[in-house]
Design a protein around this motif. Sequence first.
Motif, mmCIF file in Angstrom:
data_model
loop_
_atom_site.group_PDB
_atom_site.id
_atom_site.type_symbol
_atom_site.label_atom_id
_atom_site.label_comp_id
_atom_site.label_asym_id
_atom_site.label_seq_id
_atom_site.Cartn_x
_atom_site.Cartn_y
_atom_site.Cartn_z
ATOM 1 N N VAL A 30 0.839 -1.197 0.000
ATOM 2 C CA VAL A 30 0.000 0.000 0.000
ATOM 3 C C VAL A 30 0.872 1.243 0.000
ATOM 4 N N ASP A 31 0.551 2.163 -0.898
ATOM 5 C CA ASP A 31 1.263 3.438 -0.957
ATOM 6 C C ASP A 31 0.300 4.499 -1.465
ATOM 7 N N ILE A 32 0.484 5.747 -1.037
ATOM 8 C CA ILE A 32 -0.432 6.807 -1.441
ATOM 9 C C ILE A 32 -0.072 7.386 -2.802
ATOM 10 N N ASP A 33 1.105 7.045 -3.333
ATOM 11 C CA ASP A 33 1.537 7.586 -4.617
ATOM 12 C C ASP A 33 1.055 6.680 -5.752
ATOM 13 N N ARG A 34 0.174 7.210 -6.574
ATOM 14 C CA ARG A 34 -0.420 6.397 -7.647
ATOM 15 C C ARG A 34 0.602 5.985 -8.702
ATOM 16 N N ILE A 37 2.352 2.971 -7.472
ATOM 17 C CA ILE A 37 1.492 1.789 -7.587
ATOM 18 C C ILE A 37 1.440 1.287 -9.022
ATOM 19 N N SER A 68 -1.508 -1.339 -4.225
ATOM 20 C CA SER A 68 -2.775 -0.623 -4.170
ATOM 21 C C SER A 68 -2.629 0.649 -3.340
ATOM 22 N N THR A 69 -3.484 1.611 -3.597
ATOM 23 C CA THR A 69 -3.550 2.805 -2.752
ATOM 24 C C THR A 69 -4.518 2.599 -1.585
#
Length: 411
Positions: A30-34, A37, A68-69
Amino acid sequence: MRHISVLGLGYVGLPTAAVFADSGLRVVGVDIDRKTIETISSGRAHIVEPGLDELLKKVVGNGSLRASTAVEESDVFVIAVPTPFKEGNAPDLKHVKAAASMIAPFLKRGNLIILESTSPVGATEQLAAWLSEARSDLNVPKIDGSEGDIYLAYCPERVLPGKVLREVVENDRVIGGITSKSSELAVQFYNNAVKGQCHVTNSRTAELCKLSENSFRDVNIAFANELSIISAKLGIDVYELIALTNRHPRVNILQPGTGVGGHCIAVDPWFIVDGAPKEARIIRTAREVNDDKPKWVIDQIAALALGFDNPTVACMGLAYKPNVDDLRESPSIEVVKGLSDQDVGQILVCEPFVSELPESLKKRGLKNHDVESAVASADIIAFLTAHDQFHGTLQQLQPGKKIFDACGLSR
């Protein structure tokens, strides 16, 4: 513990997710940067790490790793987000707090939460408090040893960029559970992929252990950096000095450099200083010595520039260590910024491991050049990071060029 979530897909989180996926677990990263991802979902890494692209192609291809975000229900949540410092060198746990908020709605009884981010002493307890606040329906374990509905442990990463995939598996781990059951479950989890020994302690000791490891390195590097400054003042070759001194059977002085960078060694000692400001005297001084080294490098290059009329200065290497693309807290960047701001001459930058310069340099009008053009165009060549690509350039230099070697490339 078959379904794993890894929050934070950076230099530690992504290799960790890939290694555990390759061990047979089902992992969602999981990461907030699209953009991150999208890159990982295509089976490629957004960072430079030997062997990682090949491993990602395998585990993403067979479905054992997804990126995934969005957070989803899992058996184990591994938090590997950044822990920078704020103004005044105070630790900033905002990313850990954000990760806690993200996973809280998905927690269920029996879940194991592991904090891997390098953190100040007490961070695991703070994580427990945040989770307890967000999920009052769950009994979160307490530091006094009372068990709860979920389990929390601290297990710091111990990897070296460039060797992460091997060291995630082979290095010993220090595991500090909030409770004994938390430690027991964390050991079971790591045994899925880790061949090194798991050493169990409490969370506070594990937190200080990680900080102590990096502070030990920082203090020793500071000694070498201070020796380089002293040697230059006294007209002594510091590399010869260190080589001769290290012939003593109980002496092993490290090599000096442009300073100290990276997210760990340049940051973590401040966490100890923040927690024990009066007591951490040597640790604080070492940090100050290493933080000041780039200023000394700037002064040495500026002195060389006085022999030219508007010289071209090639700054070779931005990464904080050789053969990686990691620019975090890099002293080489501070040198380039300082030279540009002092208008020492025309500044050329050469960093072969990145395609784009950081914004702090781009806004100064600087561009990234290849090795050959930078060396050919320069009057002064400043080696700031000892990348392999730079070896051999010394033998190809035209007469009249000046060299400043801040990283021992010529040795």
